[in-house]
Design an enzyme around this catalytic site. Structure first.
Site, PDB file in Angstrom:
ATOM      1  N   TYR A  11       6.450  -8.738 -15.052  1.00  0.00           N
ATOM      2  CA  TYR A  11       6.503 -10.534 -15.170  1.00  0.00           C
ATOM      3  C   TYR A  11       4.986 -11.018 -15.668  1.00  0.00           C
ATOM      4  O   TYR A  11       4.226 -10.597 -15.552  1.00  0.00           O
ATOM      5  CB  TYR A  11       6.320 -10.106 -13.629  1.00  0.00           C
ATOM      6  CG  TYR A  11       6.457 -11.808 -12.775  1.00  0.00           C
ATOM      7  CD1 TYR A  11       7.037 -12.284 -13.295  1.00  0.00           C
ATOM      8  CD2 TYR A  11       4.956 -11.865 -12.106  1.00  0.00           C
ATOM      9  CE1 TYR A  11       7.040 -14.140 -12.380  1.00  0.00           C
ATOM     10  CE2 TYR A  11       4.843 -12.981 -12.290  1.00  0.00           C
ATOM     11  CZ  TYR A  11       5.882 -14.029 -12.093  1.00  0.00           C
ATOM     12  OH  TYR A  11       6.015 -15.907 -11.477  1.00  0.00           O
ATOM     13  N   ASP A  57       4.742  -1.365  -9.584  1.00  0.00           N
ATOM     14  CA  ASP A  57       5.972  -2.419  -9.092  1.00  0.00           C
ATOM     15  C   ASP A  57       6.847  -1.951  -8.748  1.00  0.00           C
ATOM     16  O   ASP A  57       7.736  -1.826  -9.976  1.00  0.00           O
ATOM     17  CB  ASP A  57       5.345  -3.516 -10.552  1.00  0.00           C
ATOM     18  CG  ASP A  57       5.515  -4.718  -9.600  1.00  0.00           C
ATOM     19  OD1 ASP A  57       6.965  -4.970  -8.791  1.00  0.00           O
ATOM     20  OD2 ASP A  57       5.511  -6.098 -10.099  1.00  0.00           O
ATOM     21  N   ARG A  85      -6.652 -13.278  10.539  1.00  0.00           N
ATOM     22  CA  ARG A  85      -6.868 -12.660   8.971  1.00  0.00           C
ATOM     23  C   ARG A  85      -7.250 -11.288   8.988  1.00  0.00           C
ATOM     24  O   ARG A  85      -6.718 -10.773   8.462  1.00  0.00           O
ATOM     25  CB  ARG A  85      -8.231 -13.784   8.151  1.00  0.00           C
ATOM     26  CG  ARG A  85      -8.772 -13.186   6.602  1.00  0.00           C
ATOM     27  CD  ARG A  85      -9.417 -13.623   6.083  1.00  0.00           C
ATOM     28  NE  ARG A  85     -10.665 -14.016   6.622  1.00  0.00           N
ATOM     29  CZ  ARG A  85     -11.340 -13.642   7.062  1.00  0.00           C
ATOM     30  NH1 ARG A  85     -11.216 -12.478   7.153  1.00  0.00           N
ATOM     31  NH2 ARG A  85     -12.350 -14.242   7.553  1.00  0.00           N
TER      32      ARG A  85
HETATM   33  O1  P1T Z   1       5.946 -14.282  -7.263  1.00  0.00           O
HETATM   34  P1  P1T Z   1       4.617 -13.528  -6.165  1.00  0.00           P
HETATM   35  O2  P1T Z   1       5.799 -13.299  -5.235  1.00  0.00           O
HETATM   36  O3  P1T Z   1       3.683 -13.378  -6.743  1.00  0.00           O
HETATM   37  O4  P1T Z   1       4.742 -12.363  -6.881  1.00  0.00           O
HETATM   38  C1  P1T Z   1       4.889 -11.108  -8.703  1.00  0.00           C
HETATM   39  C2  P1T Z   1       5.796 -10.548  -9.184  1.00  0.00           C
HETATM   40  C3  P1T Z   1       5.512  -9.401  -9.244  1.00  0.00           C
HETATM   41  N1  P1T Z   1       6.029  -8.259  -9.647  1.00  0.00           N
HETATM   42  C4  P1T Z   1       7.402  -9.478  -9.937  1.00  0.00           C
HETATM   43  C5  P1T Z   1       8.004  -7.277 -10.546  1.00  0.00           C
HETATM   44  C6  P1T Z   1       7.584  -9.945  -9.680  1.00  0.00           C
HETATM   45  O5  P1T Z   1       9.565 -10.073 -10.779  1.00  0.00           O
HETATM   46  C7  P1T Z   1       6.922 -11.404  -9.798  1.00  0.00           C
HETATM   47  C8  P1T Z   1       7.374 -11.939  -9.815  1.00  0.00           C
HETATM   48  N2  P1T Z   1       8.717 -12.987 -10.638  1.00  0.00           N
HETATM   49  C9  P1T Z   1       9.078 -13.870 -10.651  1.00  0.00           C
HETATM   50  C10 P1T Z   1       8.702 -15.057  -9.773  1.00  0.00           C
HETATM   51  C11 P1T Z   1      10.508 -13.910 -11.649  1.00  0.00           C
HETATM   52  O6  P1T Z   1      10.718 -15.171 -11.451  1.00  0.00           O
HETATM   53  O7  P1T Z   1      10.197 -12.782 -12.089  1.00  0.00           O
END
Ligand code: P1T
Length: 384
Positions: free
Chosen positions: A105, A178, A48
């Site tokens: 998102y 992001d 971890r």
């Molecule tokens: O799904 P995850 O790996 O936890 O990531 C979240 C996330 C964070 N930031 C952005 C810009 C994202 O698009 C996402 C995840 N988005 C999708 C699953 C989607 O289909 O838009």
């Protein structure tokens, strides 16, 4: 060694000193033998806290997001949201305030409002393409983070990272970007003033729709130390096989992104000319409100294209069911093309909030298939 593709293939990935293996092995192991208490052979004690396969990925991510920064560190997580949660718990305290984008998102907004909100974090959502709105949204002395997604999901709006960084830092807050939609190949927010870069590595970095992961990159030693502490203390780390798959994807990020971008351009231009399409959202179009900023801060405009249809929600939903090559599904950034209806799928969790998306919106993750096949598929699907 400084070129993007060279770093993607080699940073953190020297041939294995023991065997000469040219690809970092999958260290599928949870613990490491100590030579006497505290006698660590390679610096690893428990997986971890650190695992060599994860270290290879983390080193490569840092080299790609912050080339030339000696103190840059990458941290790999079990998902993008796990990475985001680590930023929140690591850098914010109950009572703090954060500024969020008006478009992001849906899961990010849900994390801030439904998880961090009850924990005590306050938030305001604003259109971050307008820095005057950001200035007004900042609560002096209380705003801890400004969170940017650019280009944003799913409306592809563009924020001027350097301008947002200036206003954020004047207020004594930290800027988190992001960078999932652009990837470090198209945009490097740290060089524009961001303090932390967040990724869902599930997307372009992994690139093959076969692994869920997240990442953080930062350069300030105090921020790095705090995030690394929380990565271990909260424990949502990327496992060795997931790290290996992500690293394997990362090696070809540059060549994949070039094709994603050129295919997206052809599709955006096709959609602009289509009578059943009322608006096309892609920052590469000269009429896009963020076009000039995107041109300045990105190498190219990305592989995500959203558009609105003249037939309203019913037609948008029906269209998503008519494509044959574009697969109907959530997620993005893989080699295969995907189509989805954000209002009912990825952004269903923001219905009724300031982040609600238009119901006639369709989102495409343009893959790297032959562009003529992609255009033919959209043509037949739009014909009904
Ligand atoms: O799904 P995850 O790996 O936890 O990531 C979240 C996330 C964070 N930031 C952005 C810009 C994202 O698009 C996402 C995840 N988005 C999708 C699953 C989607 O289909 O838009």
């Amino acid at each position: 060694m400084s070129g993007f593709e060279t770093l993607a293939i080699h940073a953190g990935q020297e041939p294995d000193p023991l065997t000469g293996a040219v690809v970092p092995p999958i260290y599928q192991v949870s613990t490491f033998k100590q030579d006497g208490v505290g006698g660590l052979r390679g610096g690893y004690e428990y997986a971890r806290s650190g695992n060599p396969t994860r270290t290879a990925l983390e080193t490569c991510l840092a080299a790609l997001e912050a080339p030339g920064h000696a103190g840059a560190a990458g941290l790999a997580f079990a998902s993008g949201l796990a990475a985001e949660d680590t930023v929140i718990r690591g850098l914010c305290r109950p009572g703090d305030h954060v500024v969020l984008p008006h478009d992001a998102y849906g899961g990010t907004y849900r994390l801030f409002t439904k998880v961090a909100g009850p924990w005590g974090l306050h938030q305001t959502s604003v259109q971050l393409s307008d820095v005057d709105l950001l200035r007004k949204a900042i609560v002096p002395g209380r705003t801890r983070l400004v969170w940017v997604e650019t280009p944003s999901n799913p409306l592809l709006s563009v924020a001027d990272i350097a301008a947002v960084a200036e206003v954020t830092h004047e207020a004594g807050a930290l800027l988190v970007v992001d960078n999932t939609f652009a990837s470090p190949y198209l945009q490097q927010p740290i060089s524009l003033g961001a303090d932390i870069v967040v990724h869902s590595t599930t997307k372009y970095i992994g690139g093959h729709s076969d692994v869920v992961g997240g990442a953080l990159v930062a350069v300030d030693p105090e921020i790095v130390a705090t995030l690394a502490f929380h990565q271990n203390a909260q424990g949502a780390v990327a496992g060795p096989f997931d790290s290996w798959l992500t690293l394997r994807g990362l090696k070809t990020l540059g060549v994949r992104m070039d094709r994603h971008c050129s295919n997206a351009r052809a599709i955006a231009e096709f959609l602009v000319a289509h009578p059943s399409v009322s608006e096309v959202l892609w920052p590469g179009l000269p009429g896009h409100p963020g076009h000039e900023v995107a041109q300045r801060q990105m190498r190219d405009f990305g592989g995500m294209v959203s558009f609105r249809v003249t037939g309203g929600e019913q037609e948008a939903v029906a269209l998503c069911g008519r494509t044959e090559l574009f697969t109907l599904g959530e997620s993005l950034g893989g080699v295969e093309s995907l189509i989805e209806h954000p209002a009912r799928m990825t952004h269903a969790s923001v219905a009724g909030s300031p982040l609600e998306v238009p119901s006639d919106l369709v989102r495409l993750s343009v893959g790297i298939e032959s562009v003529d096949d992609l255009l033919a598929d959209l043509d037949q699907a739009l014909a009904g």
